[in-house]
Write a protein that holds these residues in place. Structure first.
Motif, PDB file in Angstrom:
ATOM      1  N   SER A 223       0.825  -1.213   0.000  1.00 24.88           N
ATOM      2  CA  SER A 223       0.000   0.000   0.000  1.00 24.88           C
ATOM      3  C   SER A 223       0.853   1.253   0.000  1.00 24.88           C
ATOM      4  CB  SER A 223      -0.922   0.014   1.219  1.00 24.88           C
ATOM      5  OG  SER A 223      -1.881  -0.987   1.122  1.00 24.88           O
ATOM      6  N   THR A 224       1.910   1.243   0.783  1.00 26.88           N
ATOM      7  CA  THR A 224       2.793   2.402   0.840  1.00 26.88           C
ATOM      8  C   THR A 224       3.488   2.624  -0.499  1.00 26.88           C
ATOM      9  OG1 THR A 224       3.149   2.004   3.195  1.00 26.88           O
ATOM     10  CG2 THR A 224       4.742   3.413   2.074  1.00 26.88           C
ATOM     11  N   ILE A 225       3.956   1.564  -1.113  1.00 20.49           N
ATOM     12  CA  ILE A 225       4.627   1.686  -2.416  1.00 20.49           C
ATOM     13  C   ILE A 225       3.650   2.207  -3.468  1.00 20.49           C
ATOM     14  CG2 ILE A 225       5.652   0.370  -4.318  1.00 20.49           C
ATOM     15  CD1 ILE A 225       6.940  -1.419  -2.144  1.00 20.49           C
ATOM     16  N   ILE A 226       2.450   1.646  -3.503  1.00 18.78           N
ATOM     17  CA  ILE A 226       1.447   2.074  -4.480  1.00 18.78           C
ATOM     18  C   ILE A 226       1.069   3.533  -4.249  1.00 18.78           C
ATOM     19  CG2 ILE A 226      -0.950   1.733  -5.221  1.00 18.78           C
ATOM     20  CD1 ILE A 226       0.870  -0.411  -6.284  1.00 18.78           C
ATOM     21  N   ARG A 227       0.918   3.914  -2.989  1.00 18.25           N
ATOM     22  CA  ARG A 227       0.540   5.287  -2.674  1.00 18.25           C
ATOM     23  C   ARG A 227       1.640   6.258  -3.106  1.00 18.25           C
ATOM     24  NH1 ARG A 227      -1.788   7.347   3.106  1.00 18.25           N
ATOM     25  NH2 ARG A 227      -2.553   9.322   2.336  1.00 18.25           N
ATOM     26  N   MET A 228       2.894   5.903  -2.863  1.00 19.31           N
ATOM     27  CA  MET A 228       3.995   6.769  -3.284  1.00 19.31           C
ATOM     28  C   MET A 228       4.070   6.854  -4.806  1.00 19.31           C
ATOM     29  SD  MET A 228       7.096   6.235  -0.518  1.00 19.31           S
ATOM     30  CE  MET A 228       7.636   4.726  -1.261  1.00 19.31           C
ATOM     31  N   MET A 229       3.902   5.726  -5.483  1.00 18.63           N
ATOM     32  CA  MET A 229       3.924   5.729  -6.952  1.00 18.63           C
ATOM     33  C   MET A 229       2.813   6.612  -7.500  1.00 18.63           C
ATOM     34  SD  MET A 229       4.855   1.755  -7.916  1.00 18.63           S
ATOM     35  CE  MET A 229       3.452   1.697  -8.954  1.00 18.63           C
ATOM     36  N   LYS A 230       1.630   6.482  -6.932  1.00 19.00           N
ATOM     37  CA  LYS A 230       0.495   7.280  -7.398  1.00 19.00           C
ATOM     38  C   LYS A 230       0.749   8.764  -7.154  1.00 19.00           C
ATOM     39  CE  LYS A 230      -4.513   7.307  -7.334  1.00 19.00           C
ATOM     40  NZ  LYS A 230      -4.578   7.646  -8.729  1.00 19.00           N
ATOM     41  N   GLY A 231       1.351   9.105  -6.010  1.00 20.19           N
ATOM     42  CA  GLY A 231       1.684  10.503  -5.731  1.00 20.19           C
ATOM     43  C   GLY A 231       2.683  11.069  -6.721  1.00 20.19           C
ATOM     44  N   ILE A 232       3.678  10.273  -7.082  1.00 16.70           N
ATOM     45  CA  ILE A 232       4.681  10.723  -8.056  1.00 16.70           C
ATOM     46  C   ILE A 232       4.045  10.919  -9.431  1.00 16.70           C
ATOM     47  CG2 ILE A 232       6.750   9.994  -9.323  1.00 16.70           C
ATOM     48  CD1 ILE A 232       7.643   8.644  -6.657  1.00 16.70           C
ATOM     49  N   VAL A 233       3.195   9.975  -9.834  1.00 23.28           N
ATOM     50  CA  VAL A 233       2.536  10.088 -11.141  1.00 23.28           C
ATOM     51  C   VAL A 233       1.609  11.297 -11.167  1.00 23.28           C
ATOM     52  CG1 VAL A 233       0.884   8.978 -12.684  1.00 23.28           C
ATOM     53  CG2 VAL A 233       2.776   7.663 -11.738  1.00 23.28           C
ATOM     54  N   ASP A 234       0.843  11.510 -10.102  1.00 22.33           N
ATOM     55  CA  ASP A 234      -0.054  12.668 -10.050  1.00 22.33           C
ATOM     56  C   ASP A 234       0.733  13.971 -10.103  1.00 22.33           C
ATOM     57  OD1 ASP A 234      -2.225  11.008  -9.926  1.00 22.33           O
ATOM     58  OD2 ASP A 234      -2.516  11.204  -7.749  1.00 22.33           O
ATOM     59  N   PHE A 235       1.849  14.037  -9.382  1.00 24.43           N
ATOM     60  CA  PHE A 235       2.690  15.232  -9.410  1.00 24.43           C
ATOM     61  C   PHE A 235       3.238  15.469 -10.818  1.00 24.43           C
ATOM     62  CE2 PHE A 235       6.929  17.143  -9.124  1.00 24.43           C
ATOM     63  CZ  PHE A 235       6.601  18.364  -8.558  1.00 24.43           C
ATOM     64  N   ALA A 236       3.703  14.411 -11.454  1.00 22.31           N
ATOM     65  CA  ALA A 236       4.272  14.537 -12.798  1.00 22.31           C
ATOM     66  C   ALA A 236       3.218  14.971 -13.812  1.00 22.31           C
ATOM     67  CB  ALA A 236       4.905  13.226 -13.229  1.00 22.31           C
ATOM     68  N   GLN A 237       1.982  14.532 -13.633  1.00 25.19           N
ATOM     69  CA  GLN A 237       0.930  14.923 -14.568  1.00 25.19           C
ATOM     70  C   GLN A 237       0.532  16.382 -14.392  1.00 25.19           C
ATOM     71  OE1 GLN A 237      -2.117  11.997 -13.845  1.00 25.19           O
ATOM     72  NE2 GLN A 237      -1.307  10.629 -15.426  1.00 25.19           N
ATOM     73  N   LYS A 238       0.649  16.923 -13.190  1.00 20.43           N
ATOM     74  CA  LYS A 238       0.302  18.320 -12.936  1.00 20.43           C
ATOM     75  C   LYS A 238       1.414  19.275 -13.365  1.00 20.43           C
ATOM     76  CE  LYS A 238      -2.586  17.295  -8.966  1.00 20.43           C
ATOM     77  NZ  LYS A 238      -2.700  17.393  -7.497  1.00 20.43           N
ATOM     78  N   GLU A 239       2.625  18.792 -13.408  1.00 20.61           N
ATOM     79  CA  GLU A 239       3.781  19.629 -13.705  1.00 20.61           C
ATOM     80  C   GLU A 239       3.770  20.043 -15.172  1.00 20.61           C
ATOM     81  OE1 GLU A 239       7.040  21.684 -12.496  1.00 20.61           O
ATOM     82  OE2 GLU A 239       5.818  20.419 -11.228  1.00 20.61           O
ATOM     83  N   GLU A 240       4.169  21.270 -15.408  1.00 22.50           N
ATOM     84  CA  GLU A 240       4.308  21.765 -16.780  1.00 22.50           C
ATOM     85  C   GLU A 240       5.641  21.280 -17.334  1.00 22.50           C
ATOM     86  OE1 GLU A 240       2.368  23.678 -18.761  1.00 22.50           O
ATOM     87  OE2 GLU A 240       0.740  23.670 -17.296  1.00 22.50           O
ATOM     88  N   TRP A 241       5.629  20.633 -18.466  1.00 24.29           N
ATOM     89  CA  TRP A 241       6.853  20.080 -19.047  1.00 24.29           C
ATOM     90  C   TRP A 241       7.213  20.778 -20.359  1.00 24.29           C
ATOM     91  CZ3 TRP A 241       9.877  16.999 -16.292  1.00 24.29           C
ATOM     92  CH2 TRP A 241       9.314  16.353 -15.213  1.00 24.29           C
ATOM     93  N   ASN A 242       6.733  21.993 -20.520  1.00 24.78           N
ATOM     94  CA  ASN A 242       7.024  22.709 -21.778  1.00 24.78           C
ATOM     95  C   ASN A 242       8.479  23.139 -21.870  1.00 24.78           C
ATOM     96  OD1 ASN A 242       4.349  22.438 -22.375  1.00 24.78           O
ATOM     97  ND2 ASN A 242       3.789  24.428 -21.542  1.00 24.78           N
ATOM     98  N   GLN A 243       9.011  23.559 -20.769  1.00 28.54           N
ATOM     99  CA  GLN A 243      10.366  24.100 -20.785  1.00 28.54           C
ATOM    100  C   GLN A 243      11.045  23.710 -19.476  1.00 28.54           C
ATOM    101  OE1 GLN A 243      10.307  28.307 -21.070  1.00 28.54           O
ATOM    102  NE2 GLN A 243      12.481  28.501 -21.441  1.00 28.54           N
ATOM    103  N   PRO A 244      12.266  23.203 -19.539  1.00 28.96           N
ATOM    104  CA  PRO A 244      12.937  22.835 -18.282  1.00 28.96           C
ATOM    105  C   PRO A 244      13.270  24.067 -17.448  1.00 28.96           C
ATOM    106  CG  PRO A 244      14.371  22.495 -20.163  1.00 28.96           C
ATOM    107  CD  PRO A 244      13.039  22.891 -20.707  1.00 28.96           C
ATOM    108  N   ASN A 245      13.240  23.897 -16.142  1.00 33.45           N
ATOM    109  CA  ASN A 245      13.596  24.981 -15.244  1.00 33.45           C
ATOM    110  C   ASN A 245      15.093  25.227 -15.319  1.00 33.45           C
ATOM    111  OD1 ASN A 245      10.959  25.198 -14.354  1.00 33.45           O
ATOM    112  ND2 ASN A 245      11.283  23.806 -12.634  1.00 33.45           N
ATOM    113  N   LYS A 246      15.484  26.481 -15.353  1.00 38.08           N
ATOM    114  CA  LYS A 246      16.900  26.835 -15.399  1.00 38.08           C
ATOM    115  C   LYS A 246      17.428  26.931 -13.989  1.00 38.08           C
ATOM    116  CE  LYS A 246      16.551  29.211 -19.736  1.00 38.08           C
ATOM    117  NZ  LYS A 246      16.771  30.432 -20.504  1.00 38.08           N
TER     118      LYS A 246
END
Length: 145
Positions: free
Chosen positions: A120-143
């Protein structure tokens, strides 16, 4: 089509408990009529098996939760504890042996319980990482500064 988001931990536990009861009673019946060896430890094997089955199924279904994830996780933890307690009680009633009389099964149940919390902990962490990555803007890398 079947909507997985409506498959709550309560429904999962209900199905697991009914199947576990059917298999345990079926095994006891086969032992009684002489088709199977009279081994009450088989009942405890089935209880542990269905506990592990709930653990895996619940973790897989938790990946599909979109909204109300915190509520789902809380319900899952509480329902898992209740399911394991009920399976243990059913195994005790059907086999006539407590978990301490069955030898290694108390350790098997401990491993099932710990593995559920780890999964459960592993799945919850994976889901949190995926949700964060989906919300993040990936148009341009941060300098870097």
């Amino acid at each position: 089509m079947f909507d997985l988001s409506t498959f709550t931990p309560y429904k999962q536990a209900g199905i697991i408990l009914v199947l576990g009861l059917i298999f345990m009673l079926g095994n006891k019946f086969f032992q009684t009529i002489g088709v199977s060896d009279p081994n009450p430890e088989k009942i405890w094997i089935m209880a542990a098996t269905f506990g592990l089955f709930f653990s895996v199924a619940n973790c897989v279904f938790s990946l599909n939760v979109k909204e109300g994830a915190e509520k789902y996780w809380t319900q899952s933890m509480l329902v898992f504890i209740a399911t394991m307690a009920i399976l243990t009680g059913l195994a005790f009633l059907i086999s006539g042996m407590n978990v301490h009389q069955t030898g290694p099964f108390q350790w098997i149940f401990l491993v099932v319980i710990i593995s559920y919390f780890v999964f459960s902990t592993i799945i919850r962490m994976m889901k949190g990482i995926v949700d964060f990555a989906q919300k993040e803007e990936w148009n341009q890398p941060n300098k870097r500064k």
